[in-house]
Design an enzyme around this catalytic site. Sequence first.
Site, PDB file in Angstrom:
ATOM      1  N   ASN A  67      36.513  33.326  51.488  1.00 34.89           N
ATOM      2  CA  ASN A  67      37.851  33.111  51.097  1.00 34.89           C
ATOM      3  C   ASN A  67      38.908  33.490  51.690  1.00 34.89           C
ATOM      4  O   ASN A  67      38.759  34.099  51.936  1.00 34.89           O
ATOM      5  CB  ASN A  67      38.359  32.872  49.756  1.00 34.89           C
ATOM      6  CG  ASN A  67      39.707  33.073  48.795  1.00 34.89           C
ATOM      7  OD1 ASN A  67      40.159  33.184  48.170  1.00 34.89           O
ATOM      8  ND2 ASN A  67      39.513  31.739  49.811  1.00 34.89           N
ATOM      9  N   CYS A 117      46.295  36.470  43.727  1.00 36.56           N
ATOM     10  CA  CYS A 117      45.214  35.889  44.693  1.00 36.56           C
ATOM     11  C   CYS A 117      44.627  37.244  44.784  1.00 36.56           C
ATOM     12  O   CYS A 117      44.642  37.833  45.763  1.00 36.56           O
ATOM     13  CB  CYS A 117      45.679  35.826  46.478  1.00 36.56           C
ATOM     14  SG  CYS A 117      44.041  35.432  46.941  1.00 36.56           S
ATOM     15  N   GLY A 118      43.052  36.451  43.910  1.00 36.38           N
ATOM     16  CA  GLY A 118      42.600  38.099  44.588  1.00 36.38           C
ATOM     17  C   GLY A 118      41.614  38.300  44.775  1.00 36.38           C
ATOM     18  O   GLY A 118      41.336  39.890  45.650  1.00 36.38           O
ATOM     19  N   ASN A 119      40.716  37.791  45.757  1.00 37.51           N
ATOM     20  CA  ASN A 119      39.909  37.667  47.111  1.00 37.51           C
ATOM     21  C   ASN A 119      41.086  38.420  48.326  1.00 37.51           C
ATOM     22  O   ASN A 119      41.002  39.375  48.744  1.00 37.51           O
ATOM     23  CB  ASN A 119      38.946  36.928  47.430  1.00 37.51           C
ATOM     24  CG  ASN A 119      38.062  36.597  46.749  1.00 37.51           C
ATOM     25  OD1 ASN A 119      37.493  37.167  46.081  1.00 37.51           O
ATOM     26  ND2 ASN A 119      38.283  34.806  46.404  1.00 37.51           N
ATOM     27  N   ASN A 147      48.474  33.089  38.074  1.00 39.85           N
ATOM     28  CA  ASN A 147      48.477  31.894  38.234  1.00 39.85           C
ATOM     29  C   ASN A 147      47.393  31.217  36.883  1.00 39.85           C
ATOM     30  O   ASN A 147      46.641  31.721  36.139  1.00 39.85           O
ATOM     31  CB  ASN A 147      47.477  31.848  39.429  1.00 39.85           C
ATOM     32  CG  ASN A 147      46.213  32.196  39.930  1.00 39.85           C
ATOM     33  OD1 ASN A 147      45.932  32.946  39.078  1.00 39.85           O
ATOM     34  ND2 ASN A 147      45.593  32.207  41.045  1.00 39.85           N
ATOM     35  N   ASN A 173      44.418  25.628  38.857  1.00 36.14           N
ATOM     36  CA  ASN A 173      42.756  26.196  39.562  1.00 36.14           C
ATOM     37  C   ASN A 173      41.945  24.970  38.609  1.00 36.14           C
ATOM     38  O   ASN A 173      41.913  25.702  37.470  1.00 36.14           O
ATOM     39  CB  ASN A 173      42.628  27.877  39.975  1.00 36.14           C
ATOM     40  CG  ASN A 173      43.934  27.730  40.851  1.00 36.14           C
ATOM     41  OD1 ASN A 173      43.674  27.720  42.228  1.00 36.14           O
ATOM     42  ND2 ASN A 173      44.542  28.529  40.444  1.00 36.14           N
ATOM     43  N   GLU A 207      40.434  24.941  44.223  1.00 36.05           N
ATOM     44  CA  GLU A 207      41.316  25.559  43.745  1.00 36.05           C
ATOM     45  C   GLU A 207      43.217  24.492  44.232  1.00 36.05           C
ATOM     46  O   GLU A 207      42.683  23.803  45.239  1.00 36.05           O
ATOM     47  CB  GLU A 207      41.900  26.837  45.229  1.00 36.05           C
ATOM     48  CG  GLU A 207      41.492  27.835  45.122  1.00 36.05           C
ATOM     49  CD  GLU A 207      40.962  29.162  45.659  1.00 36.05           C
ATOM     50  OE1 GLU A 207      42.759  29.219  45.989  1.00 36.05           O
ATOM     51  OE2 GLU A 207      40.242  30.194  46.055  1.00 36.05           O
ATOM     52  N   CYS A 262      37.280  32.374  44.338  1.00 29.53           N
ATOM     53  CA  CYS A 262      38.358  32.517  44.382  1.00 29.53           C
ATOM     54  C   CYS A 262      38.560  33.912  43.190  1.00 29.53           C
ATOM     55  O   CYS A 262      37.816  33.975  41.864  1.00 29.53           O
ATOM     56  CB  CYS A 262      38.528  31.747  42.454  1.00 29.53           C
ATOM     57  SG  CYS A 262      40.306  31.491  42.303  1.00 29.53           S
ATOM     58  N   GLY A 273      39.635  33.354  39.380  1.00 30.08           N
ATOM     59  CA  GLY A 273      38.980  32.305  39.628  1.00 30.08           C
ATOM     60  C   GLY A 273      37.976  33.023  38.705  1.00 30.08           C
ATOM     61  O   GLY A 273      37.842  32.274  37.442  1.00 30.08           O
TER      62      GLY A 273
END
Length: 363
Positions: A89, A151-153, A240, A279, A297, A306, A309
């Site tokens: 990602n 955004c985690g990544n 999110n 998402n 996404e 994700c 996610g």
Amino acid sequence: MATITATITVSLTTPTRRSLTNSVNLRYLLFNSHSKFATLQRSFKSHKTRIAVSSSLSIDVPVKTAPPSFLDRIDTTFLHFAKYHGLGNDFVLIDNRDIIEPKISPEKAVQLCDRNFGVGADGVIFVLPGFNGTDYTMRIFNSDGSEPEMCGNGVRCFVKFVCQLENLHGRHSFTIHTGAGLIVPEILEDGNVRVDMGEPILKASDVPTKLPPNKDHAVVKSELDVDGIMWNVTCVSMGNPHCVTFSGKGFENLFVDELKLAEIGPNFEHHEMFPARTNTEFVQVLSDSHLKIRVWERGAGETLACGTGACATVVAAVLEGCAERNCTVDLPGGPLQIEWREKDNHVYMTGSAELVYYGSLPL
Ligand SMILES: N[C@H](CCC[C@H](N)C(=O)O)C(=O)O
């Protein structure tokens, strides 16, 4: 036996103006692009190559000053960036610590993310000054130009980039202000990043979803009609929105590799039950601590991973009773370790983040 004779007479001059007069036997003579050698007589005898060099070597190599590197150009005409990925990602990261507004617009971000006409990425992430005492602020534009809350990544890439910028090594923890509130990532000794992603948001109206709550204030394994197919979905926000599905009417288990995400993903993303879009995570349960997912996404399409996610998936799996609170989540780009910790209700994500290259953009 072949004899090849080639004679070139040049002289080698280096800045110390050295010339070489000699005859030497060299097994191989390496040419390089900055200087030329030689008078050489080359004969091949029974597979042994002897090259006799006998000559006076001299050549005038004009010493040219290298043109300025693009990195030396005045920054006002170039924007430097770094390309990172978290399990595939991928993001363009921009050092934005000197001003409080992102240096490029959402429209420019769309161009940058284009994989043919631009750098190619799932999003653009900005390292901005901190807010209310945090170390930094993170903002992100998806590849469609929309701005998600978190955004985690991306936050794992963010902290790796900060360490490059600040020349930090070893373990470090940061406080990051984001659209999802305070996020606390920590770089571990092994180079992986563990992120306190905060608490999941389960109240339907806060995800947000228009689906009616069916378990306290949450939507858990509720039916959602997507183009005539009834899916069972659990809705979770990590700042999110996420719609997580493990099954549907007529199919109790998903085999995620068989799903045609390009066909079904957009119909979830733009479903009327998700006023901010969503998402969507499609989940295959391998065991009660091992999940396999694919993700469509919001604002980016199918990605290789994700982070938010994966967090939402473990929360949904616990709520649906099909997994424990500490799971390995396999994504197409690699695994994440996710824990929804009971004692503080926070979700913790651990995974990698890698630098791919640095680049510069004409502004
Ligand atoms: N597209 C997402 C943001 C990026 C999330 C994902 N890349 C992650 O690692 O969490 C959204 O619009 O909510």
